[in-house]
Write a protein that holds these residues in place. Structure first.
Motif, PDB file in Angstrom:
ATOM      1  N   ASP A 165       0.901  -1.212   0.039  1.00 43.25           N
ATOM      2  CA  ASP A 165       0.049  -0.149   0.098  1.00 43.25           C
ATOM      3  C   ASP A 165       0.965   1.209  -0.054  1.00 43.25           C
ATOM      4  N   VAL A 166       0.360   2.446  -0.436  1.00 39.03           N
ATOM      5  CA  VAL A 166       1.189   3.738  -0.235  1.00 39.03           C
ATOM      6  C   VAL A 166       0.386   4.747   0.483  1.00 39.03           C
ATOM      7  N   LEU A 167       1.058   5.564   1.089  1.00 33.77           N
ATOM      8  CA  LEU A 167       0.669   6.504   1.975  1.00 33.77           C
ATOM      9  C   LEU A 167       1.658   7.754   1.702  1.00 33.77           C
ATOM     10  N   GLY A 168       1.142   9.148   1.344  1.00 34.35           N
ATOM     11  CA  GLY A 168       2.029  10.175   1.203  1.00 34.35           C
ATOM     12  C   GLY A 168       1.607  11.198   2.414  1.00 34.35           C
ATOM     13  N   VAL A 169       2.751  11.395   2.712  1.00 42.98           N
ATOM     14  CA  VAL A 169       2.627  12.657   4.111  1.00 42.98           C
ATOM     15  C   VAL A 169       3.498  13.970   3.745  1.00 42.98           C
TER      16      VAL A 169
END
Length: 157
Positions: free
Chosen positions: A69-73
């Protein structure tokens, strides 16, 4: 000034709960049992950050099929993140770390070089967190262009 703390492979990933572009809370713990790519970027809708986000968007299916999965912060407000998401057709969560506390805990905020000057800011960084919440990859000072392709090669996907 001392070198900021950097995460290493095998470290426990610092937990976080941050608002997404819609104001809903997303926690790293929500992804336990899956691998997740957590990437930190300086500002939504800037050229480099847009290129990086679109590269993740364009590779999301391949990463997802491989179990990532990918999360951008970023430090942007949820409202700005929503505009960025909608303008670029981003289909993964963008999280707001307005006080930069999560970035600091992950070593993604601090001293960096910008046009030859030392400044305080977001250090473009990408981490792969394994199913158990441990750091599997810690990449600091990455370049926006070509980064996702290199990450895919490193991950064998």
């Amino acid at each position: 000034m001392s070198e900021q703390q950097r995460l290493q492979v095998g470290d426990q990933a610092p937990e976080f709960s941050l608002p997404d572009a819609d104001g809903k809370t997303v926690s790293l713990a929500d992804y336990r049992g899956r691998s997740v790519v957590v990437y930190f970027y300086p500002a939504a809708s800037t050229p480099g950050c847009t290129k990086e986000a679109c590269d993740f968007r364009d590779n999301l299916a391949v990463l997802g099929d491989a179990g990532f999965d990918v999360l951008g912060v970023s430090p942007d407000s949820p409202e700005k993140l929503a505009k960025f998401r909608d303008a670029e057709g981003l289909t993964f969560p963008l999280l707001s770390d307005a006080d930069k506390s999560v970035m600091t805990a992950w070593g993604a905020f601090g001293e960096k070089q910008n046009y030859g000057k030392t400044v305080q800011g977001v250090i473009r960084s990408t981490f792969v967190v394994d199913e158990d919440g441990k750091i599997a990859k810690a990449l600091y000072n990455v370049k926006a262009t070509g980064h996702v392709e290199r990450l895919r090669k490193d991950l064998g996907v």
